[in-house]
Scaffold this motif. Structure first.
Motif, mmCIF file in Angstrom:
data_model
loop_
_atom_site.group_PDB
_atom_site.id
_atom_site.type_symbol
_atom_site.label_atom_id
_atom_site.label_comp_id
_atom_site.label_asym_id
_atom_site.label_seq_id
_atom_site.Cartn_x
_atom_site.Cartn_y
_atom_site.Cartn_z
ATOM 1 N N UNK A 60 0.796 -1.228 0.000
ATOM 2 C CA UNK A 60 0.000 0.000 0.000
ATOM 3 C C UNK A 60 0.826 1.275 0.000
ATOM 4 N N UNK A 61 2.094 1.153 -0.389
ATOM 5 C CA UNK A 61 3.005 2.307 -0.362
ATOM 6 C C UNK A 61 3.264 2.797 -1.787
ATOM 7 N N UNK A 62 3.179 4.105 -1.985
ATOM 8 C CA UNK A 62 3.446 4.713 -3.292
ATOM 9 C C UNK A 62 4.743 5.521 -3.218
ATOM 10 N N UNK A 63 5.320 5.808 -4.389
ATOM 11 C CA UNK A 63 6.610 6.516 -4.366
ATOM 12 C C UNK A 63 6.502 7.892 -3.717
ATOM 13 N N UNK A 64 5.321 8.485 -3.766
ATOM 14 C CA UNK A 64 5.147 9.805 -3.147
ATOM 15 C C UNK A 64 5.251 9.738 -1.621
ATOM 16 N N UNK A 65 5.197 8.520 -1.073
ATOM 17 C CA UNK A 65 5.375 8.343 0.376
ATOM 18 C C UNK A 65 6.858 8.250 0.734
ATOM 19 N N UNK A 66 7.706 8.143 -0.269
ATOM 20 C CA UNK A 66 9.143 7.927 -0.042
ATOM 21 C C UNK A 66 9.946 9.202 -0.241
ATOM 22 N N UNK A 67 9.284 10.346 -0.294
ATOM 23 C CA UNK A 67 9.991 11.616 -0.431
ATOM 24 C C UNK A 67 9.740 12.449 0.831
ATOM 25 N N UNK A 68 10.389 13.581 0.935
ATOM 26 C CA UNK A 68 10.245 14.403 2.141
ATOM 27 C C UNK A 68 8.797 14.902 2.248
ATOM 28 N N UNK A 69 8.349 15.210 3.475
ATOM 29 C CA UNK A 69 6.974 15.698 3.656
ATOM 30 C C UNK A 69 6.667 16.929 2.791
ATOM 31 N N UNK A 70 7.660 17.804 2.636
ATOM 32 C CA UNK A 70 7.433 19.004 1.831
ATOM 33 C C UNK A 70 7.227 18.642 0.356
ATOM 34 N N UNK A 71 8.109 17.771 -0.144
ATOM 35 C CA UNK A 71 7.978 17.364 -1.558
ATOM 36 C C UNK A 71 6.673 16.610 -1.778
ATOM 37 N N UNK A 72 6.298 15.798 -0.790
ATOM 38 C CA UNK A 72 5.046 15.045 -0.899
ATOM 39 C C UNK A 72 3.860 16.007 -1.025
ATOM 40 N N UNK A 73 3.896 17.028 -0.186
ATOM 41 C CA UNK A 73 2.827 18.023 -0.207
ATOM 42 C C UNK A 73 2.754 18.705 -1.578
ATOM 43 N N UNK A 74 3.928 19.026 -2.126
ATOM 44 C CA UNK A 74 3.955 19.670 -3.440
ATOM 45 C C UNK A 74 3.419 18.739 -4.525
ATOM 46 N N UNK A 75 3.807 17.452 -4.420
ATOM 47 C CA UNK A 75 3.325 16.482 -5.413
ATOM 48 C C UNK A 75 1.803 16.353 -5.339
ATOM 49 N N UNK A 76 1.280 16.282 -4.117
ATOM 50 C CA UNK A 76 -0.165 16.106 -3.960
ATOM 51 C C UNK A 76 -0.927 17.332 -4.446
ATOM 52 N N UNK A 77 -0.365 18.502 -4.253
ATOM 53 C CA UNK A 77 -1.083 19.683 -4.713
ATOM 54 C C UNK A 77 -1.029 19.773 -6.246
ATOM 55 N N UNK A 78 0.094 19.315 -6.829
ATOM 56 C CA UNK A 78 0.150 19.255 -8.296
ATOM 57 C C UNK A 78 -0.872 18.233 -8.822
ATOM 58 N N UNK A 79 -0.977 17.099 -8.119
ATOM 59 C CA UNK A 79 -1.921 16.051 -8.526
ATOM 60 C C UNK A 79 -3.343 16.591 -8.585
ATOM 61 N N UNK A 80 -3.696 17.408 -7.599
ATOM 62 C CA UNK A 80 -5.056 17.978 -7.586
ATOM 63 C C UNK A 80 -5.331 18.756 -8.861
ATOM 64 N N UNK A 81 -4.272 19.347 -9.432
ATOM 65 C CA UNK A 81 -4.464 20.147 -10.655
ATOM 66 C C UNK A 81 -4.453 19.304 -11.917
ATOM 67 N N UNK A 82 -3.637 18.246 -11.922
ATOM 68 C CA UNK A 82 -3.447 17.521 -13.193
ATOM 69 C C UNK A 82 -4.123 16.155 -13.240
ATOM 70 N N UNK A 83 -4.702 15.700 -12.121
ATOM 71 C CA UNK A 83 -5.202 14.317 -12.100
ATOM 72 C C UNK A 83 -6.294 14.109 -13.158
ATOM 73 N N UNK A 84 -6.300 12.907 -13.746
ATOM 74 C CA UNK A 84 -7.323 12.607 -14.744
ATOM 75 C C UNK A 84 -8.715 12.667 -14.113
ATOM 76 N N UNK A 85 -9.706 12.958 -14.929
ATOM 77 C CA UNK A 85 -11.077 13.142 -14.430
ATOM 78 C C UNK A 85 -11.585 11.909 -13.690
ATOM 79 N N UNK A 86 -11.109 10.708 -14.094
ATOM 80 C CA UNK A 86 -11.639 9.488 -13.467
ATOM 81 C C UNK A 86 -11.008 9.198 -12.107
#
Ligand code: ZN
Length: 170
Positions: free
Chosen positions: A141-167
């Protein structure tokens, strides 16, 4: 053979610990063939059961390197790892559009069953070692975004909110 739907970040199946496979059956081999077809169709280097909605411990990998071939591993376990680590950019078919430098062990020894149910032991380095660690993480249940620093993870997740596919869920 059939191409399977790749589950995206937000799908709960990606966060559940996958169950060990008790027996390698023809049914499982059919799933493995579909996973391989899906991995190649998506231009990926690895795919784990949970990524196609199956909560079982099976992965397929192919680093697409000279002399490499597709590997199918059932119930893979990391037995040993080097002390030294390597850092390299990683992405994931379940989180399309995102990538980040992830630290992984440089070499690993993995034991598993192959597609015929026979025990195999693999000593891997380089890209293959990285892919194996990435895919085995999926089984827990671990994704690569869990293996980076908390700050980078936060940045990745906020980017995901913008680019994630509609589904994508969540
Ligand atoms: Zn992945």
């Amino acid at each position: 053979m059939a191409r399977l739907e790749v589950r995206l970040l937000g799908d709960p199946v990606l966060r559940r610990k996958a169950e060990p496979v008790s027996e390698v059956t023809d049914e499982l081999r059919a799933l493995i063939d579909d996973m391989l077809e899906t991995m190649y169709a998506e231009d990926g280097v690895g795919l784990a059961g949970p990524q196609v909605g199956r909560g079982i411990r099976v992965i397929v990998v192919d680093p697409h390197e000279e002399g490499s071939r597709a590997l199918t591993l059932v119930n893979p376990q990391i037995l040993a790892a080097s002390e030294d680590v390597s850092r390299r950019e990683e992405g994931c078919l379940s989180v399309p559009g995102l990538s980040e430098v992830v630290e992984r062990w440089s070499t690993v020894v993995v034991e598993a069953l192959d597609r015929d149910g026979r025990p195999v032991r693999i000593e891997a380095d380089g890209l293959l070692a990285r892919i194996l660690q990435h895919e085995i993480d999926h089984l827990d249940g671990i994704l690569f975004i869990d293996r980076v620093s908390p700050l980078k993870r936060k940045m990745l997740l906020s980017k995901w909110q913008k680019i994630k596919p509609a589904e994508a869920k969540g």
